[in-house]
Scaffold this active site. Structure first.
Site, mmCIF file in Angstrom:
data_model
loop_
_atom_site.group_PDB
_atom_site.id
_atom_site.type_symbol
_atom_site.label_atom_id
_atom_site.label_comp_id
_atom_site.label_asym_id
_atom_site.label_seq_id
_atom_site.Cartn_x
_atom_site.Cartn_y
_atom_site.Cartn_z
ATOM 1 N N ASP A 47 -8.765 -1.101 -4.911
ATOM 2 C CA ASP A 47 -8.080 0.093 -4.408
ATOM 3 C C ASP A 47 -9.038 0.931 -3.550
ATOM 4 O OD1 ASP A 47 -6.112 1.916 -4.058
ATOM 5 O OD2 ASP A 47 -6.006 2.591 -6.140
ATOM 6 N N ASP A 48 -8.678 1.145 -2.302
ATOM 7 C CA ASP A 48 -9.455 2.016 -1.402
ATOM 8 C C ASP A 48 -10.862 1.504 -1.083
ATOM 9 O OD1 ASP A 48 -7.345 3.757 -1.502
ATOM 10 O OD2 ASP A 48 -8.452 5.480 -2.253
ATOM 11 N N CYS A 87 -1.579 3.405 -0.172
ATOM 12 C CA CYS A 87 -1.350 2.446 -1.255
ATOM 13 C C CYS A 87 0.081 1.940 -1.363
ATOM 14 C CB CYS A 87 -1.706 3.066 -2.601
ATOM 15 S SG CYS A 87 -3.336 3.773 -2.683
ATOM 16 N N HIS A 148 2.076 1.145 -8.687
ATOM 17 C CA HIS A 148 2.340 2.178 -7.657
ATOM 18 C C HIS A 148 3.594 1.920 -6.831
ATOM 19 C CE1 HIS A 148 0.010 5.463 -5.233
ATOM 20 N NE2 HIS A 148 1.121 5.885 -5.799
ATOM 21 N N ASP A 350 -6.383 -2.532 -0.515
ATOM 22 C CA ASP A 350 -5.050 -2.147 -0.030
ATOM 23 C C ASP A 350 -5.094 -1.395 1.291
ATOM 24 O OD1 ASP A 350 -6.166 0.017 -1.315
ATOM 25 O OD2 ASP A 350 -4.383 0.565 -2.442
ATOM 26 N N GLN A 351 -6.251 -0.791 1.609
ATOM 27 C CA GLN A 351 -6.455 -0.152 2.914
ATOM 28 C C GLN A 351 -7.926 0.233 3.010
ATOM 29 O OE1 GLN A 351 -3.890 2.132 0.999
ATOM 30 N NE2 GLN A 351 -5.700 2.726 -0.129
#
Ligand code: NAG
Ligand code: NAG
Length: 598
Positions: A47-48, A87, A148, A350-351
């Site tokens: 994540d991130d 997300c 999410h 995710d990004q």
């Protein structure tokens, strides 16, 4: 029909009644059938995580030996693009192979993600995820970690958006995301004055009292008292709500049951890793699909004791080290179970990294997007260019790099087709099967255009012409940075895409990423002779794309985003403040049946 084993028996018996050439052909197809036995899938999403945080993408100060090894033993994608820079939409696209706008999982205003467990939006049940498809193909499936993509629709416990609706037989993790409120000490600073107009009220009261005192107006005391008590009640309710947030939102679930509320992030990655190892052990006969979705390295930042202080980059770096350790555990388990050769492993983020991230106590927690501009919440390369590593020894070459544009939506068709079925034909699928490209059978990516959305707004287009090495990127608008010399939106903590926060460009800002990967200098008709003709082709592609997007119900309308008390998951009674600790202790309220499987 002969089965492979009966055929092998015939060969052993040295029978001569079958023409030997026919036997050979049948035998060969048998061998290739066995070779292409359905692989297991381990799909890992951090994540991130920034593309510049990993050793194999050039970081020299963070240590990620396990992820680097994965890249050495497989293919590293250097132009891998997340379908969204936030997300919720990025994950919707990853699971379905479709732009988030097609499933309605694209925000209208801000926020562009779900913020509450008790919101009614989510990934609609009509969407088909790769988990749904492979489950129908006989796979055992699990999601461990962050979801999410919604939970309930109409009532607490209807679980209409739960991972189990989308093909995951087993779920251990958090339905929303890791929020600051989920970590003691990181929570929202108590800024209740933001929610009620205290200053205005004080001015009105003081003015009224003075006028009353001077005898200019007459105010009844009851009115003042009434107003004051109303204010007190409202203050109490808002303060209570803010204080309740960790209990309401920071929920850990096993299948349909809330097992910890609020969850303890200390050791959570270890617990998730154990769950993953258990799942692979239980299903080593295969085939299985594991979606391992890290809760790190999103804020609230955390790292377990064994990793704290191990990096030169604060708690953020420690968390990256912990992620790498966990990836190592998963690899070791595959080795131990002799599944390495039969398992396709994929790792991504995710990004891009969230460059504005500073904790409530002022600690800088930002990741690193390498040479790429800006980060999460923007469509500059730093927001969407993510790591992409695929390993499947014997089937995917070792140590190869692919510089052609690829997307996180490509995993959908890749996984679906490897599981033995074609992609659904009743809907637009925007991802493309990766196998030909990563196995080296073709040189060129089949992605000619990629469309970059910020919420529901088409923000930019990428064009990789079939006959050229250029990768053009045109922006229709760009976020307004603050302070202006930074490539980030420090005033609002993330960049937004509504009119007040962006600058529109007509003609669009044009870059050629092969010459200017950091997007520093927009091209002009003077610096790029093809300026107008390139933009004309992109405009046409946008028109065609827009026509292909069918209107759907928005999952991110204000109504679908707000907190609805009747949807709130709660593992105890309300008077117990929805609290329960450590996997089920003190569970009273939730009687939902626990569907353990696998
Ligand atoms: C985390 O794990 C360590 C080592 O096993 C243990 O000492 C510690 O108490 C655990 N923390 C929590 C909150 O469970
Ligand atoms: C490695 O990652 C850290 C943490 O994101 C970052 O601060 C640092 O600049 C990176 N180092 C290199 C050499 O890329």
């Amino acid at each position: 029909m002969f089965s492979c084993s009966s055929l092998l028996n015939i060969v052993n018996m040295k029978t001569t009644w079958l023409p030997s050439s026919l036997l050979l052909i049948t035998l060969m197809s048998c061998v290739s059938l066995q070779e292409s036995r359905k692989p297991n899938f381990v799909l890992i999403m951090v994540d991130d995580l920034g593309i510049g945080d990993l050793g194999c993408y050039g970081n020299t100060t963070l240590r990620t030996p396990n992820i680097d090894q994965l890249a050495e033993e497989g293919v590293k994608l250097t132009h891998h693009i997340a379908a969204a820079s936030l997300c919720t939409p990025s994950r919707a696209a990853f699971l379905t192979g479709r732009y988030p706008i097609r499933s309605g999982v694209a925000g209208y205003q801000r926020p562009g993600v779900f913020l509450f467990n008790a919101a009614s939006g989510g990934l609609p049940s009509q969407e088909v995820t790769f988990a749904t498809v492979v489950k129908q193909q006989g796979y055992e499936t699990a999601l461990i970690g962050k979801w999410h993509l919604g939970l309930n629709c109409k009532s607490r416990g209807d679980h209409c958006h739960h991972p189990s609706i989308h093909g995951f037989n087993y779920f251990f993790g958090i339905p929303v995301t890791n929020l600051r409120d989920c970590q003691p000490g990181h929570g929202t600073v108590f800024q209740i004055h933001k929610y009620l107009p205290y200053r205005t009220l004080v001015i009105v009261l003081v003015t009224a009292a003075s006028l009353h005192y001077l005898g200019l107006i007459v105010i009844r005391r009851g009115l003042i008292l009434g107003l004051l008590s109303l204010l007190a009640v409202l203050t109490g309710l808002i303060a209570g709500f803010i204080m309740m947030m960790p209990y309401l939102n920071c929920v850990l679930m096993r299948n349909h049951r809330v097992v910890e509320q609020p969850f303890t992030s200390e050791n959570l990655t270890q617990r998730m890793t154990h769950e993953a190892v258990d799942f692979m052990e239980r299903n080593s006969a295969g085939p299985f699909l594991l979606f391992f979705s890290f809760i790190q390295v999103h804020t609230a930042m955390f790292a377990s004791a064994a990793f704290r202080g191990t990096s030169r980059h604060g708690l953020y770096g420690d968390a990256v080290h912990e992620v790498d350790w966990s990836v190592g555990q998963i690899m070791q388990t595959l080795d131990r179970l002799k599944l390495t050769e039969t398992t396709l492993v994929y790792l991504t983020s995710d990004q891009g990294a969230h460059v504005e991230e500073i904790s409530a106590t002022g600690e800088v927690n930002r990741g690193w997007n390498g040479i790429y501009k800006a980060g999460k919440s923007t469509n500059w390369e730093g927001g969407i260019r993510v790591p992409g590593i695929l390993r499947w020894p014997g089937n995917i070459p070792r140590g190869r790099e692919v510089h052609e544009p690829t997307s996180n939506m490509d995993l959908f068709p890749t996984v679906v087709q490897l599981s033995g079925v074609p992609v659904p034909e009743d809907r637009a699928i925007d991802g493309h099967d990766l196998m030909d490209l990563i196995q080296g059978r073709v040189e060129r990516s089949t992605h000619e255009f990629l469309f970059h959305y910020c919420n529901i707004h088409l923000n930019a287009v990428r064009w990789h012409p079939q006959n050229s090495s250029s990768v053009w990127k045109a922006f229709y608008f760009t976020p307004n940075f603050y302070p202006e010399n930074e490539t980030a939106c420090f005033h609002t903590h993330t960049c937004f895409c509504s009119a007040d926060y962006v600058t529109y460009h007509d003609p669009p800002l044009l870059f050629d990423l092969t010459r200017d990967p950091s997007e520093t200098t927009p091209l002009t008709p003077d610096t790029e002779p093809a300026f107008h003709s390139v933009l004309a082709v992109m405009d046409e592609a946008v028109e065609t794309h827009r026509r292909s997007v069918k209107p759907v119900e928005s999952q991110m309308s204000t109504w679908n985003l707000v907190w609805k008390p009747w949807l709130q998951p709660c593992c105890s009674t309300l008077t117990q403040l929805c609290q329960c600790q450590q996997d089920g202790e003190g569970v009273v309220g939730d009687k939902t049946e626990d569907h353990v499987s696998g």
